[in-house]
Design an enzyme around this catalytic site. Structure first.
Site, PDB file in Angstrom:
ATOM      1  N   CYS A   1       0.820 -55.517 -16.052  1.00 52.87           N
ATOM      2  CA  CYS A   1      -0.702 -55.970 -16.119  1.00 52.87           C
ATOM      3  C   CYS A   1      -0.985 -55.955 -17.883  1.00 52.87           C
ATOM      4  CB  CYS A   1      -1.660 -54.986 -15.532  1.00 52.87           C
ATOM      5  SG  CYS A   1      -3.356 -55.328 -15.517  1.00 52.87           S
TER       6      CYS A   1
ATOM      7  N   CYS B   1      -7.194 -50.287 -19.389  1.00 51.59           N
ATOM      8  CA  CYS B   1      -7.980 -49.872 -18.142  1.00 51.59           C
ATOM      9  C   CYS B   1      -7.559 -48.636 -17.448  1.00 51.59           C
ATOM     10  CB  CYS B   1      -8.169 -51.199 -17.222  1.00 51.59           C
ATOM     11  SG  CYS B   1      -8.478 -50.649 -15.467  1.00 51.59           S
TER      12      CYS B   1
ATOM     13  N   CYS C   1      -6.297 -58.637 -12.992  1.00 50.77           N
ATOM     14  CA  CYS C   1      -5.802 -57.338 -12.442  1.00 50.77           C
ATOM     15  C   CYS C   1      -4.756 -57.837 -11.377  1.00 50.77           C
ATOM     16  CB  CYS C   1      -7.012 -56.664 -12.104  1.00 50.77           C
ATOM     17  SG  CYS C   1      -6.599 -55.263 -11.022  1.00 50.77           S
TER      18      CYS C   1
ATOM     19  N   GLN D   1     -10.267 -48.941   4.945  1.00 51.91           N
ATOM     20  CA  GLN D   1      -8.987 -48.691   4.184  1.00 51.91           C
ATOM     21  C   GLN D   1      -8.708 -49.866   3.254  1.00 51.91           C
ATOM     22  OE1 GLN D   1      -7.013 -46.235   3.736  1.00 51.91           O
ATOM     23  NE2 GLN D   1      -7.446 -44.853   5.398  1.00 51.91           N
TER      24      GLN D   1
ATOM     25  N   TYR E   1     -13.690 -37.175  11.331  1.00 49.17           N
ATOM     26  CA  TYR E   1     -13.649 -37.895  10.104  1.00 49.17           C
ATOM     27  C   TYR E   1     -13.288 -39.248  10.369  1.00 49.17           C
ATOM     28  CZ  TYR E   1     -13.774 -33.081   8.681  1.00 49.17           C
ATOM     29  OH  TYR E   1     -13.948 -31.643   8.366  1.00 49.17           O
TER      30      TYR E   1
ATOM     31  N   GLU F   1     -18.258 -38.935  12.588  1.00 49.82           N
ATOM     32  CA  GLU F   1     -18.355 -39.562  11.245  1.00 49.82           C
ATOM     33  C   GLU F   1     -19.440 -38.993  10.701  1.00 49.82           C
ATOM     34  OE1 GLU F   1     -17.948 -40.720   7.859  1.00 49.82           O
ATOM     35  OE2 GLU F   1     -16.180 -40.743   8.979  1.00 49.82           O
TER      36      GLU F   1
ATOM     37  N   CYS G   1      -5.334 -37.721   2.206  1.00 54.41           N
ATOM     38  CA  CYS G   1      -5.496 -38.395   0.990  1.00 54.41           C
ATOM     39  C   CYS G   1      -5.314 -37.527  -0.296  1.00 54.41           C
ATOM     40  CB  CYS G   1      -6.407 -39.328   0.954  1.00 54.41           C
ATOM     41  SG  CYS G   1      -8.203 -38.555   1.116  1.00 54.41           S
TER      42      CYS G   1
END
Length: 564
Positions: free
Chosen positions: A83, A89, A175, A301, A336, A357, A429
């Site tokens: 990149c 960035c 990007c 997602q 969740y 949720e 995550c």
């Protein structure tokens, strides 16, 4: 090693999420012994110079000053897939190396965090090799670009925050994380408002018009949703901007173009009002044979192809929910649940799936998606998992957890354990939160049967992990009292510590605020801070009240951390 020194060293390894362990070169005449300094943003094998910022008990922390020599594994440049914005960035960390090398780093980070926890259980559980994303360039289906300038008083920029800077913006045309359509939309939007000399919103003075450009593109259907986010500080005719976008030769097609206003002081992308300039305010995406309607702000997602690997892994771990009679007879909790993706994947093999949720918009989308996919045995409840569990009459046979980064609130975790389900799948995550929660599961009669990292976010420091837990038989169970008062639940309850709020207010507004002032404003906003928090024990003690200017700044911080 002393604070303020500039030292050189080589990065030995990188711990989650982006903490490089640097072995410092010894100083002339220094005593024998290895000196280690922790630095953010470096890669294994790099030789770097470091400014020492803190030394405590022989351990140092520092700031990366300069990369003196590349790592031997940094073999990817602009000409072969890299990149042009790397190291400028702050979006990517590993894109200068082959994809396989980045997978090794992530897998080792998960192993380092989870293996000490797994060693505390009686049975042996080997962490499976990391599962990679099917695509690792152009995989993102959502980007939030920010308007600003690359340097103070410089020309208009549109893109991502410069690495290590809150104010400077890098125009990320080209990007590698997104499809070329994103760059085309970004360029045309930037050119248009440069021509019009439209001012951007300054986060320090809170003046200006342009704030963000939100772009979402479905990987499967190619439908695109673009939303310009502005303040209401001036009237601008956006008709010609819309027409410029519609004339672009894109790979996908616009489902909708929107204008969203946001006058909040927080830098988060929020919506005070929304106007459809073209089409509709949602688009469709497909995942594992199901169709999903996704609105501007609804959760989905970020990596569609990677999500299929993630959810197929979860489905594999779940196995069959069909009981002996040969028909679905299981009640499944999807906690969740977001927009209900997992719930809908489980619906065909379950008697009923109940999703919980906290984001109401996501619940509305989940209900619409289940109806569209012809699934009548899914129920979605809007609310905090901690508060909703006691209200559900049907008890679960199986539980699937996919909590936010902070993991499961300890009190909710205690109630989940109390259901004593035989099996449970946890999708994480953030492996540090997962390690903490797994310790509690293991201490309360569960064992980890399977565990695998899944690379959902190529080139970044993010990593997902899927875990299958099973409850030990009663003869093997060790009962452990869990005292919730002893657990550190600050992060899970408040989402941000008092120090993080102080730092945000100082950086954003140049104001110093006390813990007392923060607790006063949290109370005003309905956030629990404890019954006797910061209340003086002296009689007739006069307690200072938070000034209006500081109250506004604290409220902005609470908004930024999604606490109000």
């Amino acid at each position: 090693m002393k604070k303020g020194q500039i030292r050189t060293g080589v990065v030995r390894n990188v711990k989650f999420p982006n903490r490089a362990m640097v072995v410092l070169e010894p100083l002339e005449g220094a005593a024998d012994g290895e000196e280690i300094c922790e630095v953010k943003g470096a890669l294994p094998g790099q030789k770097i110079s470091v400014v020492i910022t803190k030394v405590r008990k022989g351990k140092g922390e520092g700031r990366l000053k300069e990369i003196l020599e590349k790592s031997p594994v940094e073999t990817v440049g602009v000409e072969n897939g890299g990149c042009p914005h790397f190291n400028i960035c702050g979006g990517c960390s590993y894109i200068s190396m082959p994809y396989e090398e980045s997978l090794k780093i992530k897998e080792n980070q998960v192993r380092e965090l989870l293996e000490p926890v797994l060693s505390k259980q009686q049975s042996v559980c080997q962490i499976e090799p990391i599962r990679q994303s099917p695509v690792y360039y152009g995989y993102r289906n959502k980007m939030e670009f920010t308007f600003g300038d690359e340097v103070k008083d410089g020309p208009l920029a549109l893109g991502m925050h410069k690495k290590g800077s809150f104010y400077d913006i890098v125009t990320v045309d080209g990007c590698r994380l997104v499809d070329d359509d994103y760059s085309a939309i970004l360029r045309e939007t930037l050119y248009y408002f440069e021509e019009k000399k439209t001012p951007f919103y300054h986060r320090y003075t809170h003046e200006g018009y342009l704030r963000h450009l939100l772009v979402r593109r479905a990987s499967r259907t190619g439908e695109i949703l673009a939303a310009l986010v502005t303040t209401t500080q001036q009237e601008v005719d956006l008709e010609s901007w819309k027409e410029r976008l519609l004339s672009l030769p894109l790979n996908g097609k616009f489902a909708g173009i929107l204008h969203i206003t946001n006058d909040s002081m927080s830098d988060a992308v929020k919506c005070d009002s929304s106007e459809i300039l073209y089409g509709r305010d949602y688009f469709y995406e497909e995942l594992l044979g199901l169709k999903f309607r996704i609105s501007t702000f609804s959760f989905f997602q970020t990596n569609t192809c990677g999500a299929e690997v993630l959810y197929e892994t979860a489905r594999e771990y779940v196995g069959s929910l069909v009981k002996e009679e040969g028909k679905p007879d299981s009640i499944v909790y999807d906690l969740y649940s977001g927009t209900g993706t997992i719930a809908q994947l489980m619906a065909p093999v379950a008697k009923k799936v109940i999703g919980v949720e906290i984001v109401e918009e996501a619940v509305v989308a989940a209900r619409e998606n289940a109806k569209q996919n012809g699934l009548e045995n899914c129920e979605f409840i809007a609310g905090d998992v901690l508060k909703v569990l006691d209200e559900i009459e049907e008890k679960p046979d199986f539980i699937i957890l996919d909590p936010p980064r902070d993991g499961v609130h300890p009190k909710a975790l205690s109630r989940i354990i109390g259901y004593e389900v035989e099996k449970l799948v946890y999708i994480s995550c953030k492996p540090t939160s997962l390690a903490r929660d797994l310790e509690i599961f293991i201490a309360n009669g569960y064992e980890v049967q399977r565990c695998v990292p899944v690379d959902q976010f190529p080139w970044t420091t993010g990593i997902e992990t899927v875990v299958l837990l099973s409850r030990k038989t009663p003869d093997d169970t060790i009962e452990v009292d869990l005292d919730l008062d002893e657990l550190d639940i600050t992060a899970a309850e408040s989402k941000a510590t008092y120090q993080e709020i102080k730092d945000y207010v100082l950086k954003e507004f140049g104001l110093k605020v006390s813990t007392l002032y923060i607790s006063q404003i949290k109370r005003k906003c309905g956030i629990d801070v404890g019954e006797h928090y910061n209340i003086s024990q002296k009689e007739n003690q006069k307690v200072p009240q938070c000034p209006k200017e500081k109250e506004d700044a604290i409220r902005a911080a609470l908004e930024h951390f999604a606490m109000i």
